[in-house]
Design an enzyme around this catalytic site. Structure first.
Site, PDB file in Angstrom:
ATOM      1  N   GLY A  63      -4.567  -0.780  -3.292  1.00  0.00           N
ATOM      2  CA  GLY A  63      -5.183   0.083  -4.295  1.00  0.00           C
ATOM      3  C   GLY A  63      -4.516   1.423  -4.473  1.00  0.00           C
ATOM      4  O   GLY A  63      -3.331   1.574  -4.198  1.00  0.00           O
ATOM      5  N   SER A  64      -5.303   2.393  -4.938  1.00  0.00           N
ATOM      6  CA  SER A  64      -4.767   3.694  -5.329  1.00  0.00           C
ATOM      7  C   SER A  64      -4.254   4.486  -4.137  1.00  0.00           C
ATOM      8  O   SER A  64      -4.815   4.441  -3.038  1.00  0.00           O
ATOM      9  CB  SER A  64      -5.855   4.506  -6.021  1.00  0.00           C
ATOM     10  OG  SER A  64      -5.468   5.859  -6.107  1.00  0.00           O
ATOM     11  N   THR A  65      -3.181   5.252  -4.372  1.00  0.00           N
ATOM     12  CA  THR A  65      -2.603   6.089  -3.321  1.00  0.00           C
ATOM     13  C   THR A  65      -3.538   7.239  -2.940  1.00  0.00           C
ATOM     14  O   THR A  65      -3.328   7.880  -1.915  1.00  0.00           O
ATOM     15  CB  THR A  65      -1.252   6.684  -3.773  1.00  0.00           C
ATOM     16  OG1 THR A  65      -1.439   7.357  -5.009  1.00  0.00           O
ATOM     17  CG2 THR A  65      -0.218   5.612  -3.941  1.00  0.00           C
ATOM     18  N   VAL A  66      -4.565   7.491  -3.769  1.00  0.00           N
ATOM     19  CA  VAL A  66      -5.562   8.507  -3.414  1.00  0.00           C
ATOM     20  C   VAL A  66      -6.279   8.108  -2.116  1.00  0.00           C
ATOM     21  O   VAL A  66      -6.874   8.940  -1.435  1.00  0.00           O
ATOM     22  CB  VAL A  66      -6.572   8.700  -4.576  1.00  0.00           C
ATOM     23  CG1 VAL A  66      -7.661   9.696  -4.209  1.00  0.00           C
ATOM     24  CG2 VAL A  66      -5.856   9.186  -5.825  1.00  0.00           C
TER      25      VAL A  66
END
Lengths: 131, 400
Positions: A63-66
């Site tokens: 998923g997102s790098t956040v």
């Protein structure tokens, strides 16, 4: 029964706790509630369970790098795992563990660990006690 | 990974906390991906700016780095969670604004340009062909790799910051020739007639070339805004952040067309629209500028909306960088769009602003914008600039 495994250090340190194991990748951003540590992702094996104060064992992140920042938020909120073990890690969880200073090892055959096992991580070594 | 004496000293903390933490990140990534060494980077683009995603803990982390961390190369910033000057008009709360300003302040202290745009290449961070860079923001990473021919992996916020503080990145992945070889030939057998068709193409290619580097043929011409849209879409929906278009993007002529071929026909473009578009007619939010609008796109919006009025219960946002808005101000486009009831959303965008629950249905030119707006619980419609402006004026989606 006791067992020793050796892996690759992503973030060194010592952690002791109970294993929570899944064969599914985890997305920390959106997939885990940073305020409670509870897995939110619909249909995930760990949906509804808390990763807080566990030794979290999973194949890798997704998923997102956040997600790296989500792990950091969890550490600050005291909802993070005590330590983490991956089969083969990727950048999101690796960076998250480094900035949050969570002991983290990969290159481990995670099928050897079962939920509820008592785990000690110390640098590249994992000590497992099964019941 | 082999470190120079100076790099080892950085890792040992001789140059302070921010550099040590950065080296820990870079060395760990280098070990994970079998990099042999670190290489110099020409510039950095940092994502992870919206307080909405960072929260207090993220803010605290940035603050701790800002204490002694200074960037060593040109470093630009991704969009924030709000327009830094005009946030009240966009319905952002004072509490959010206060926190977002603290995030921005931390980046300022690090020496980062508060550009707050996903299109750094439009405002002065323009890498050269073959240049090594460390960028985050998947659409910009794809643009830099594919349209400019620069070299970057898809960094996350912290790893991009780490590269900025050290001026280096581990040499692996898309920094190396052998990993930039196209893996699948995508034969485009249909005409692309409007901007959103490129977003639809990105969706179709993303699905057919999942986690691969596509080599596209059959595209005769392309404009900047079209490529910008395609970059955002194809990586959002599945490909690696690099593609080649024969006869258009640099380096395509040096690569061999892969044997494995998939085709994109008119029906694939139609299917992409069908997947992206929800069954909805009433529109209450129109947002263009994902990626951020170029000056040319703003001109087009001004031409379409001049003399018209945005419907009372509809919001029209034009998302762009503050730098591009300055040009629009000078040329009079801003006055025309604002007179019609449109709002500029500089420094921010629909993907990172706290919009959950505020709107029911979005009209946009962007396939990527639709993907992220679903997370914000909106229904979505994608179409041309003309269709979007029509929706802003009528409050209805009607593509006929």
């Amino acid at each position: 029964m006791e067992q020793q495994l050796k892996g690759r250090i992503i973030y060194k340190g010592k952690a002791e706790g109970e294993a929570l194991v899944t064969n599914m990748p985890i997305s920390f951003f959106g997939g885990v509630d940073p305020n409670t540590g509870i897995v939110l992702e619909k249909g995930h094996e760990l949906e509804g369970l808390s990763v807080k104060n566990k030794i979290l064992v999973f194949p890798q992140g997704k998923g997102s790098t956040v997600g790296s920042y989500t792990l950091y938020r969890m550490k600050k909120n005291n909802t993070a795992p005590l330590g983490m073990i991956n089969k083969e890690t990727e950048t999101i969880v690796a960076v998250g563990a480094i900035i949050s200073e969570i002991p983290f090892i990969d290159k481990i055959d995670t099928t050897k660990i079962k939920t509820g096992n008592k785990i000690t991580i110390e640098n590249e070594n994992i000590h497992i006690i099964t019941h | 990974m082999e470190l120079t004496k100076q790099e080892q000293a950085m890792l040992d903390g001789k140059e302070g906390y921010a550099v040590r933490k950065s080296m820990e990140i870079l060395v760990a990534l280098g070990e994970i991906f079998d990099a042999k060494n670190l290489i110099d980077v020409g510039s950095v683009q940092v994502a992870g700016v919206s307080y909405h995603n960072l929260g207090d803990a993220g803010l605290e982390f940035l603050d701790s780095l800002a204490k002694d961390g200074k960037v060593r190369v040109l470093t630009t910033l991704n969009p924030a969670g709000m327009d830094l000057e005009n946030w009240q008009q966009l319905g952002i709360t004072a509490e959010f604004a206060e926190k977002q300003n603290l995030v921005i302040d931390a980046f300022q202290r690090m020496g980062i340009l508060v550009s707050c745009t996903c299109t750094p290449y439009l405002i002065g961070n323009l890498p050269l062909y073959g240049e090594h860079i460390a960028w985050s923001e998947s659409s910009a990473v794809t643009f830099a790799n594919s349209v400019l021919g620069a070299r970057t992996n898809r960094e996350g916020g912290p790893s991009a910051l780490a590269a900025a503080f050290v001026g280096k990145t581990p040499c692996y992945g898309l920094h190396l020739d052998e990993n930039r070889v196209p893996e699948v030939h995508v034969q485009v057998e249909t005409e692309l007639s409007k901007l959103s068709d490129w977003g639809a193409l990105g969706y179709a290619v993303g699905k057919k070339a999942e986690n691969q580097i596509p080599y596209l043929t059959g595209i005769k011409t392309a404009q900047l805004d079209e490529l910008k849209s395609f970059c955002a879409s194809t990586v959002t929906y599945g490909t690696k952040p690099l593609f080649y278009i024969k006869g258009i993007t640099p380096g395509a002529d040096k690569q061999v067309q892969p044997k494995e071929t998939v085709t994109i026909k008119a029906e694939d473009i139609k299917n992409a629209y069908d997947s992206i578009n929800d069954n909805v007619e009433e529109i209450d939010f129109v947002c263009v500028g994902c990626p951020h609008c170029s000056i040319k796109e703003i001109q087009e919006i001004a031409d379409l909306i001049e003399g018209k009025k945005v419907k009372g219960d509809v919001e029209l946002w034009v998302a762009t960088s503050r730098t591009v808005k300055h040009l629009a101000d000078k040329r009079g486009y801003t006055a025309i769009i604002e007179a019609a009831g449109g709002k500029f959303a500089c420094d921010t965008c629909m993907a990172v602003a706290p919009l959950k629950g505020r709107f029911k249905a979005l009209a946009t030119t962007s396939a990527k914008g639709c993907f992220y707006s679903r997370h914000n619980l909106m229904k979505t419609k994608m179409g041309s600039m003309k269709e979007c402006i029509k929706a802003a004026v009528s409050g209805k989606w009607n593509s006929n």
